[in-house]
Scaffold this active site. Structure first.
Site: not given
Length: 244
Positions: A99, A199
């Protein structure tokens, strides 16, 4: 592979800046690598690298997680001051960036306020904020040689990441948003660096990816398979959630 690492020595897993790049539990990726190595009889340890530490260039594999704008700035400054991660990647050691770490490792990224921040240019990418935040299940088809199984994760970002010619997409989106620039790409791969918006932690959901990183960290062509039915159930559940 050359320079094969003996499985009798300790595999050293670098968890990079968990004090500022650990907002979404991505430190779990280091735990997965350690556990999957140990289950095969390979000694492994996690080396926590905080803002108090220089970044060593001699670890076997590195992981970085997600963060918010201010934490990204701190991470960028630290990695610029201590370029051990860059040197490790240049030497071919695998790096997994999750991310916000993609943005830090890129050429530049823009904050939510529109301020441009220079990255460390390990990935040929740039990132600008999008109109809306991307939140939800993400499923992709991997494009990296050596990976065959669909990849799944949970995305939560507002960044739109554009790949330059030196970077290739990590996957093609089947469900979700991914890089957020309308071309169906997700993540980035350049040399030994893999970036993804997934994630989960990503390696808990995607054991094939975890073992891919381990083989490269150990300098071997393959590892003994692990029979983990609970991991198979997790994958089926998350992939089904991505199809809903």
């Amino acid at each position: 592979m050359s320079d094969q690492k003996s499985t009798e020595s300790t595999l050293r897993i670098g968890l990079v800046l968990p004090d500022v790049m650990g907002t979404y539990g991505d430190g779990g990726n280091a735990l997965i690598l350690r556990q999957r190595a140990r289950m095969r009889g390979i000694d492994a340890e996690i080396v926590n690298i905080t803002l108090d530490d220089a970044v060593p260039e001699t670890l076997d594999v590195y992981t970085l997680g997600g963060a918010e704008d201010f934490a990204q700035r701190l991470a960028t400054r630290h990695l610029t001051r201590y370029p051990g991660l860059q040197r490790a990647a240049e030497a071919g050691r695998p790096v997994l960036a999750i991310c916000a770490a993609i943005q830090v490792l890129g050429h530049w990224y823009e904050t939510s306020a529109g301020e441009r921040v220079e990255g460390i240019s390990m990935l040929d990418v740039t990132t600008s904020p999008q109109d809306s935040r991307s939140i939800g299940e993400l499923v992709t088809a991997p494009t990296l040689d050596g990976l065959t199984a669909p990849l799944s994760g949970f995305e939560n970002h507002r960044g739109g990441t554009t790949l330059g010619p030196a970077a290739k997409p990590f996957g093609r989106v089947r469900h979700g948003v991914g890089n957020g620039v309308g071309d169906g790409t997700e993540g980035a791969v350049q040399g030994s660096v893999i970036g993804t918006y997934m994630h989960g932690p990503a390696l808990a959901r995607n054991p094939e990816l975890a073992d891919y990183l381990l083989t490269r960290a150990l300098g071997v062509d393959e590892l003994a398979p692990l029979d983990l039915p609970e991991v198979d159930r997790l994958r089926k559940e998350r992939l089904a959630a991505g199809r809903r």
